[in-house]
Design a protein around this motif. Structure first.
Motif, PDB file in Angstrom:
ATOM      1  N   TYR A   1       0.859  -1.187   0.000  1.00  0.00           N
ATOM      2  CA  TYR A   1       0.000   0.000   0.000  1.00  0.00           C
ATOM      3  C   TYR A   1       0.893   1.235   0.000  1.00  0.00           C
ATOM      4  O   TYR A   1       1.589   1.514   0.975  1.00  0.00           O
ATOM      5  CB  TYR A   1      -0.930  -0.012   1.212  1.00  0.00           C
ATOM      6  N   HIS A   2       0.881   1.961  -1.118  1.00  0.00           N
ATOM      7  CA  HIS A   2       1.640   3.208  -1.247  1.00  0.00           C
ATOM      8  C   HIS A   2       0.627   4.351  -1.234  1.00  0.00           C
ATOM      9  O   HIS A   2      -0.310   4.357  -2.044  1.00  0.00           O
ATOM     10  CB  HIS A   2       2.453   3.222  -2.544  1.00  0.00           C
ATOM     11  N   VAL A   3       0.808   5.290  -0.306  1.00  0.00           N
ATOM     12  CA  VAL A   3      -0.166   6.372  -0.104  1.00  0.00           C
ATOM     13  C   VAL A   3       0.560   7.711  -0.277  1.00  0.00           C
ATOM     14  O   VAL A   3       1.087   8.272   0.678  1.00  0.00           O
ATOM     15  CB  VAL A   3      -0.815   6.279   1.296  1.00  0.00           C
ATOM     16  N   PRO A   4       0.596   8.248  -1.501  1.00  0.00           N
ATOM     17  CA  PRO A   4       1.239   9.535  -1.744  1.00  0.00           C
ATOM     18  C   PRO A   4       0.372  10.701  -1.258  1.00  0.00           C
ATOM     19  O   PRO A   4      -0.860  10.598  -1.195  1.00  0.00           O
ATOM     20  CB  PRO A   4       1.386   9.592  -3.267  1.00  0.00           C
ATOM     21  N   LEU A   5       1.044  11.806  -0.967  1.00  0.00           N
ATOM     22  CA  LEU A   5       0.364  13.026  -0.539  1.00  0.00           C
ATOM     23  C   LEU A   5       0.931  14.196  -1.326  1.00  0.00           C
ATOM     24  O   LEU A   5       2.148  14.388  -1.379  1.00  0.00           O
ATOM     25  CB  LEU A   5       0.564  13.256   0.959  1.00  0.00           C
ATOM     26  N   LEU A   6       0.043  14.963  -1.948  1.00  0.00           N
ATOM     27  CA  LEU A   6       0.421  16.212  -2.617  1.00  0.00           C
ATOM     28  C   LEU A   6      -0.044  17.349  -1.717  1.00  0.00           C
ATOM     29  O   LEU A   6      -1.229  17.417  -1.370  1.00  0.00           O
ATOM     30  CB  LEU A   6      -0.245  16.327  -3.981  1.00  0.00           C
ATOM     31  N   ILE A   7       0.882  18.221  -1.321  1.00  0.00           N
ATOM     32  CA  ILE A   7       0.524  19.298  -0.405  1.00  0.00           C
ATOM     33  C   ILE A   7       0.830  20.658  -1.015  1.00  0.00           C
ATOM     34  O   ILE A   7       1.675  20.795  -1.894  1.00  0.00           O
ATOM     35  CB  ILE A   7       1.265  19.180   0.950  1.00  0.00           C
ATOM     36  N   SER A   8       0.110  21.641  -0.529  1.00  0.00           N
ATOM     37  CA  SER A   8       0.424  23.047  -0.737  1.00  0.00           C
ATOM     38  C   SER A   8      -0.042  23.741   0.545  1.00  0.00           C
ATOM     39  O   SER A   8      -0.697  23.115   1.378  1.00  0.00           O
ATOM     40  CB  SER A   8      -0.255  23.603  -1.990  1.00  0.00           C
ATOM     41  N   PRO A   9       0.275  24.996   0.742  1.00  0.00           N
ATOM     42  CA  PRO A   9      -0.078  25.627   2.019  1.00  0.00           C
ATOM     43  C   PRO A   9      -1.570  25.634   2.341  1.00  0.00           C
ATOM     44  O   PRO A   9      -1.939  25.659   3.510  1.00  0.00           O
ATOM     45  CB  PRO A   9       0.458  27.051   1.865  1.00  0.00           C
TER      46      PRO A   9
ATOM     47  N   TYR B   1      -3.995   9.790  -3.212  1.00  0.00           N
ATOM     48  CA  TYR B   1      -4.512   8.717  -4.048  1.00  0.00           C
ATOM     49  C   TYR B   1      -3.806   7.438  -3.654  1.00  0.00           C
ATOM     50  O   TYR B   1      -2.808   7.474  -2.929  1.00  0.00           O
ATOM     51  CB  TYR B   1      -4.312   9.020  -5.544  1.00  0.00           C
ATOM     52  N   ARG B   2      -4.311   6.322  -4.112  1.00  0.00           N
ATOM     53  CA  ARG B   2      -3.604   5.062  -3.879  1.00  0.00           C
ATOM     54  C   ARG B   2      -2.579   4.893  -4.974  1.00  0.00           C
ATOM     55  O   ARG B   2      -2.907   4.766  -6.146  1.00  0.00           O
ATOM     56  CB  ARG B   2      -4.555   3.874  -3.871  1.00  0.00           C
ATOM     57  N   GLY B   3      -1.339   4.871  -4.597  1.00  0.00           N
ATOM     58  CA  GLY B   3      -0.255   4.732  -5.558  1.00  0.00           C
ATOM     59  C   GLY B   3       0.120   3.292  -5.762  1.00  0.00           C
ATOM     60  O   GLY B   3      -0.535   2.371  -5.292  1.00  0.00           O
ATOM     61  N   SER B   4       1.236   3.110  -6.454  1.00  0.00           N
ATOM     62  CA  SER B   4       1.721   1.748  -6.712  1.00  0.00           C
ATOM     63  C   SER B   4       3.175   1.636  -6.326  1.00  0.00           C
ATOM     64  O   SER B   4       3.859   2.590  -6.085  1.00  0.00           O
ATOM     65  CB  SER B   4       1.539   1.392  -8.179  1.00  0.00           C
TER      66      SER B   4
END
Length: 111
Positions: free
Chosen positions: A94-102, A108-111
């Motif tokens: 289970y890869h769980v990426p996070l895109l952030i900004s202020p 999303y669920r990554g691979s």
């Protein structure tokens, strides 16, 4: 290889977010247990959380993004981002990426 990993990208500058504290929690009906706490590396990644065994159930990743933006001297809205997800197959990764900004985030669920 089964497990949980994450990656944080600061979308406002198009770069990884290093040194962000991330907690991995396991949620039970009446309790929450901290399984691991790590910091993202220079590439904004935690390649593997240190857990004895991945089991089916509900988990949460807690990203301490407020401290990250404070270190960058950037005002932000969210002190932390909490992502709840369910492990349905203990043999998958289970890869769980996070895109952030202020002032926003997405995942999303990554691979």
């Amino acid at each position: 290889m089964a497990g949980i990993s994450t990656h944080i990208l600061n979308a406002s500058i198009g770069q990884p977010a290093p040194q962000v504290v991330v907690k991995l929690l396991r949620q039970f009906e009446r309790s929450i247990v901290t399984l691991d706490v790590q910091q993202t590396d220079q590439d904004g990644r935690i390649k593997a959380f240190q857990i004895d065994k991945l089991v089916k159930g509900n988990y949460q990743l807690v990203f301490e993004v407020g401290s990250y933006f404070e270190q960058q001297h950037v005002p932000s809205f969210y002190p932390r981002v909490c992502i709840d997800f369910t492990v349905t197959d203990q043999h998958q990764h289970y890869h769980v990426p996070l895109l952030i900004s202020p002032f926003s985030y997405s995942t999303y669920r990554g691979s």
